[in-house]
Design an enzyme around this catalytic site. Structure first.
Site, PDB file in Angstrom:
ATOM      1  N   ARG A 266       0.853  -1.188   0.000  1.00  0.00           N
ATOM      2  CA  ARG A 266       0.000   0.000   0.000  1.00  0.00           C
ATOM      3  C   ARG A 266       0.890   1.240   0.000  1.00  0.00           C
ATOM      4  NH1 ARG A 266      -2.420   0.782   5.366  1.00  0.00           N
ATOM      5  NH2 ARG A 266      -1.085   2.628   5.507  1.00  0.00           N
ATOM      6  N   HIS A 270      -3.895   4.543   4.526  1.00  0.00           N
ATOM      7  CA  HIS A 270      -4.976   3.561   4.586  1.00  0.00           C
ATOM      8  C   HIS A 270      -6.254   4.146   3.989  1.00  0.00           C
ATOM      9  CE1 HIS A 270      -7.548   0.360   6.008  1.00  0.00           C
ATOM     10  NE2 HIS A 270      -8.292   1.225   6.662  1.00  0.00           N
ATOM     11  N   TYR A 279       3.472   6.028  11.275  1.00  0.00           N
ATOM     12  CA  TYR A 279       3.852   4.677  11.717  1.00  0.00           C
ATOM     13  C   TYR A 279       4.711   3.926  10.695  1.00  0.00           C
ATOM     14  CZ  TYR A 279      -0.293   3.659   8.831  1.00  0.00           C
ATOM     15  OH  TYR A 279      -1.217   3.606   7.818  1.00  0.00           O
TER      16      TYR A 279
END
Length: 364
Positions: A266, A270, A279
């Site tokens: 990805r 998100h 993160y």
């Protein structure tokens, strides 16, 4: 040889994990000796390429609409386009798709209009009354809950003796959900015509795969359910198309369910409500850009003299025109009247809700 070694030789092999061979390298080359027959069909590969380019451009526009307050939270598929396109491109119209919230590419391939997708993400359920196959399921927002639906539909196909396949897509995080395990178990017991495709993009929101499972692969989780699991390079559209084609046809021909783990990454957040930089190290993302599927296929097509800079410029202009027209149609849709929220709750509205509906009607 030791006693244990001789005993090991006598053990029965009860299951195998398959690993699909990579086809298209990051440099856009493949080994003709292992490539599937369709890899020489440049017309098909150009069609797959155009589909991936369109969905990437559409995602960029959708994110821009969200940032300017004209769309709700949106999940882009940046870097994962080959998974949904590869799977949808081998499905038949009579098959049934069970998409996650990140599978716009599959819906678009199957005929859903861009403005319908925007309408849904704009908060209007009329977007789910889409132009694709009428029995395809809508976007599934709860993680993994579409898997039991897929198993149930596949069970109906088997009971009716219909040569149709249920195709269920979900992310790596969904493999930690009971819904997925239960659906796979049911599918394995009843040898159902269903294909489960997990898009392993390495991150379930902010949770890395190593904290999601101790399994070496996600594909091996199919072994416990009694059917074949296969790990595929999800950034390789040729390998993805080949694996999906084989799995779907096996399911269609009464050879039971299949499980495909599409290993990809990805590249974006998100959703538009996420900031992956909090993160995930930037260096990791930058390194993964070298593997992304669109540049990989473009390099191959250019090397075959099947794609040029002029083709690319023309495609970019076509995509932009197509997207801009869809956005105009989306923005022109008038909001639904508030009282319509009650329309599909009950066959006959309870008295309390009926009163609320009348009150809303009176305020308009």
């Amino acid at each position: 040889m030791t006693e244990s070694g001789r005993a090991d030789e006598q053990l029965q092999v009860i299951a195998r994990l398959r690993g699909a061979p990579p086809q298209l390298s990051c440099a856009g080359r493949f080994d003709p000796s292992t490539a599937p027959a369709f890899a020489s069909d440049t017309r098909l590969l150009v069609r797959l390429y155009r589909a991936m380019v369109l969905v990437r451009a559409f995602d960029l526009k959708a994110v821009a609409l969200q940032r300017t307050g004209r769309l709700g939270t949106y999940a882009a598929s940046l870097g994962q386009e080959a998974v949904s396109v590869g799977v949808a491109s081998v499905m038949r119209p009579e098959d049934v798709l069970f998409p996650s919230y990140r599978d716009n590419a599959a819906l678009i391939w199957r005929g859903v209009k861009l403005e319908e997708i925007l309408l849904f993400w704009g908060g209007d359920e009329r977007g789910n009354h889409f132009s694709g196959p009428v029995q395809d399921f809508p976007f599934c927002i709860p993680v993994g809950s579409q898997a039991p639906h897929a198993a149930g539909v596949a069970y109906a196909f088997k009971l009716r003796k219909q040569p149709r396949v249920a195709v269920c897509l979900f992310g790596d995080g969904a493999t930690s959900k009971g819904d997925v395990f239960e659906a796979m178990n049911f599918a394995g017991v009843h040898k159902l015509p269903v294909v489960f495709v997990v898009t392993n993009n390495q991150w379930a929101i902010s949770v890395p795969l190593r904290l999601q499972t101790a399994s070496e692969t996600l594909a091996q989780k199919a072994i416990a359910a009694g059917f074949t699991g296969e790990q595929v390079d999800g950034n390789d559209i040729v390998a993805m198309h080949a694996a999906a084609e084989e799995a779907i046809e096996a399911a269609r021909n009464s050879r039971g369910p299949r499980f495909i783990e599409a290993v990809t990454y990805r590249l974006g957040d998100h959703t538009t409500a996420d900031d992956a930089a909090r993160y995930r190290p930037t260096e990791e993302v930058q390194a993964r850009w070298k593997e992304e599927p669109i540049a990989r296929l473009r390099s191959f097509l250019a090397g075959q003299s099947a794609w040029s800079k002029t083709d690319e410029e023309q495609l970019s202009a076509e995509c932009q025109q197509h997207i801009d027209a869809a956005v105009e149609r989306y923005l022109a849709v008038k909001p639904r009247a508030p009282e319509t929220m009650f329309d599909h709750l009950y066959a006959e509205l309870p008295r309390a809700y009926a009163a609320q509906r009348r009150e809303l009607e009176g305020n308009n």
